[in-house]
Design a protein around this motif. Structure first.
Motif, short mmCIF file in Angstrom:
data_model
loop_
_atom_site.label_atom_id
_atom_site.label_comp_id
_atom_site.label_asym_id
_atom_site.label_seq_id
_atom_site.Cartn_x
_atom_site.Cartn_y
_atom_site.Cartn_z
N VAL A 40 0.84 -1.20 0.00
CA VAL A 40 0.00 0.00 0.00
C VAL A 40 0.88 1.25 0.00
O VAL A 40 0.67 2.19 -0.78
CB VAL A 40 -0.95 0.02 1.21
CG1 VAL A 40 -1.63 1.38 1.35
CG2 VAL A 40 -1.99 -1.08 1.09
N LEU A 87 1.20 4.31 -2.79
CA LEU A 87 1.04 5.74 -2.53
C LEU A 87 2.29 6.49 -2.99
O LEU A 87 2.18 7.58 -3.58
CB LEU A 87 0.78 5.98 -1.04
CG LEU A 87 -0.56 5.44 -0.51
CD1 LEU A 87 -0.60 5.52 1.00
CD2 LEU A 87 -1.73 6.22 -1.12
N GLU A 97 -3.76 7.34 -6.09
CA GLU A 97 -4.68 7.92 -5.12
C GLU A 97 -5.19 6.82 -4.20
O GLU A 97 -5.38 5.68 -4.65
CB GLU A 97 -5.86 8.58 -5.84
CG GLU A 97 -5.48 9.80 -6.66
CD GLU A 97 -4.94 10.94 -5.81
OE1 GLU A 97 -5.40 11.08 -4.65
OE2 GLU A 97 -4.07 11.67 -6.30
N PRO A 98 -5.44 7.11 -2.93
CA PRO A 98 -5.93 6.07 -2.02
C PRO A 98 -7.18 5.36 -2.54
O PRO A 98 -7.33 4.14 -2.35
CB PRO A 98 -6.22 6.85 -0.73
CG PRO A 98 -5.29 8.01 -0.78
CD PRO A 98 -5.19 8.39 -2.24
N LEU A 139 -4.83 5.31 5.98
CA LEU A 139 -4.26 5.80 4.74
C LEU A 139 -5.34 6.08 3.69
O LEU A 139 -5.05 6.60 2.62
CB LEU A 139 -3.24 4.80 4.19
CG LEU A 139 -1.96 4.66 5.03
CD1 LEU A 139 -1.10 3.50 4.51
CD2 LEU A 139 -1.16 5.95 5.02
N VAL A 178 -7.38 3.91 1.98
CA VAL A 178 -7.53 3.02 0.82
C VAL A 178 -8.77 2.15 0.97
O VAL A 178 -9.41 2.10 2.03
CB VAL A 178 -6.27 2.13 0.64
CG1 VAL A 178 -5.03 3.00 0.48
CG2 VAL A 178 -6.10 1.15 1.81
#
Length: 407
Positions: free
Chosen positions: A74, A78, A83-84, A105, A107
């Motif tokens: 993850v 980033l 973009e999350p 974060l 996501v």
């Protein structure tokens, strides 16, 4: 990628070397986009196949999302500029803390465990949407080690536990925005996807706020000449038609999501090695190369087939060889393989080396990991330096020897 290009890159950067053809990645991504153009489809690159940040950035430029199975994937996504909202976190057997980190974060979350679903609901209620990964109990074919949807798999929550899921969702008012399944790799028959889709439609009726159904991946790529691959065009037509029909029943349009990994990068990858020795025994003729399962573990791990060619002597007489590495374990890439005559010093290429090649490499036997090179529109550039000896000591805690006054 021509033989001349591979040879040139190998001579410039040394061997072993992983080489990735970016244009091939774009071709594969384009196939999926066209195949599913009749429905609202999203594709998240399953980056566990190959996480080099340059590859991730290229995927983002193509328009793909990112499927991650660890919190560090993850973070890499980033860092690569995703973009999350374009990152899907699909771990298994992690504790709640890793799920919470991913939530913080921003996501997309995919939960595949009853215990974690309950803990997440207790902590966050319906404040953050989640997808639920189900196990459809479908044996999709291919090597058992890479099948993930059968009854003995650790992945997903059994479809027979749907009542338990409903109780948890209702109790904690969890916002379930998607359902997910993944049956594994090497799916030749598109009907396997459709069988899984019918299971997912049945389970979708238990949730009234879904936005998407994720069918994972498993698209097969050919490893041997003449071997079939998944017919994504036929699959796209059938899946889009099925989604259109179900969306009418469900009362809202649902997106279809996929997580292709191997399909996007496998055929883009080449591993070029050098023949160290030709060793003839009473039983066979071995080609010993300057690589091993520390660089490409797939043949030893799950009997994967990789086509091998002699780049240096393509017109040589064909002979039968067993191709092995220089690791001090049984380390066989191919038994009884027909190759143009191999001489010591020849360059050999392993095809379909883009997925789970470098990504599963190691420093076993204190061997160094190879360089990675990416070729885009004919231009080659280094995207990972070859290991040096000092890399073997990085992270180790030890006392350096002290020189005496007389030394």
């Amino acid at each position: 990628m021509t033989n001349e290009q591979l040879i040139h890159i190998a001579r410039e950067y040394g061997t072993p070397v992983y080489i990735y053809d970016a244009d091939k990645i774009a071709i594969q991504y384009g196939k999926l986009q066209r195949a599913f153009s009749a429905c609202s489809a999203r594709f998240f690159y399953a980056c566990k196949a190959l996480t080099n940040i340059n590859v991730l950035r290229y995927m983002r430029a193509l328009g793909a999302g990112l499927d991650c199975v660890s919190i560090n994937e993850v973070k890499l996504g980033l860092l690569a500029g995703f973009e999350p909202g374009n990152i899907l976190f699909t771990p298994n057997c992690v504790d709640l803390e890793e799920i919470v980190q991913a939530k913080e974060l921003g996501v997309l979350l995919n939960i595949d465990n009853i215990s974690i679903l309950e803990q997440f609901g207790n902590k966050f209620g319906g404040s953050y949407p989640v997808c639920i990964r189900l196990n459809p109990h479908i044996m999709a074919g291919g090597n058992y080690k890479i099948s993930t949807g059968h009854v003995d798999s650790k992945f997903g929550i059994s479809i027979h536990q749907i009542r338990h899921i409903e109780r948890i969702v209702k109790t904690f008012k969890i916002h379930v925005n998607g359902l997910h399944m993944h049956t594994g790799s090497e799916i030749k028959d598109v009907n396997v996807f459709l069988q899984g889709l019918e299971v997912m439609f049945e389970e979708a009726r238990h949730f009234d706020r879904l936005e998407f159904i994720d069918l994972g991946s498993g698209f097969k790529v050919p490893y041997q000449e003449g071997e079939p691959e998944t017919d994504v065009d036929t699959l796209g037509k059938k899946v889009c038609a099925a989604f259109a029909a179900f969306s009418k029943e469900y009362g809202r349009s649902l997106e279809v999501w996929f997580e292709p990994g191997k399909y996007l990068v496998s055929e883009s990858g080449y591993l070029v090695v050098k023949a160290n020795v030709i060793k003839q025994t009473t039983a066979t003729v071995f080609v010993g190369v300057n690589s091993g399962f520390n660089h490409l573990i797939r043949p030893m791990f799950y009997d994967a087939y990789h086509r091998i060619e002699n780049l240096s002597n393509p017109g040589g007489a064909e002979r039968i060889y067993t191709v092995v590495g220089h690791i001090c374990e049984t380390d066989t890439f191919a038994w009884d393989r027909k190759l143009n005559e191999v001489r010591e010093g020849d360059l050999l290429v392993f095809y379909n080396a883009g997925a789970y090649g470098f990504e599963m490499s190691s420093n076993f036997n204190s061997r160094l990991r190879p360089a990675e090179v990416m070729v885009e529109k004919g231009e080659a550039r280094l995207i990972r330096k070859r290991d040096v000896f000092e890399d073997l000591l990085r992270g180790q805690v030890y006392e350096a020897p002290q020189l005496s006054a007389t030394e």
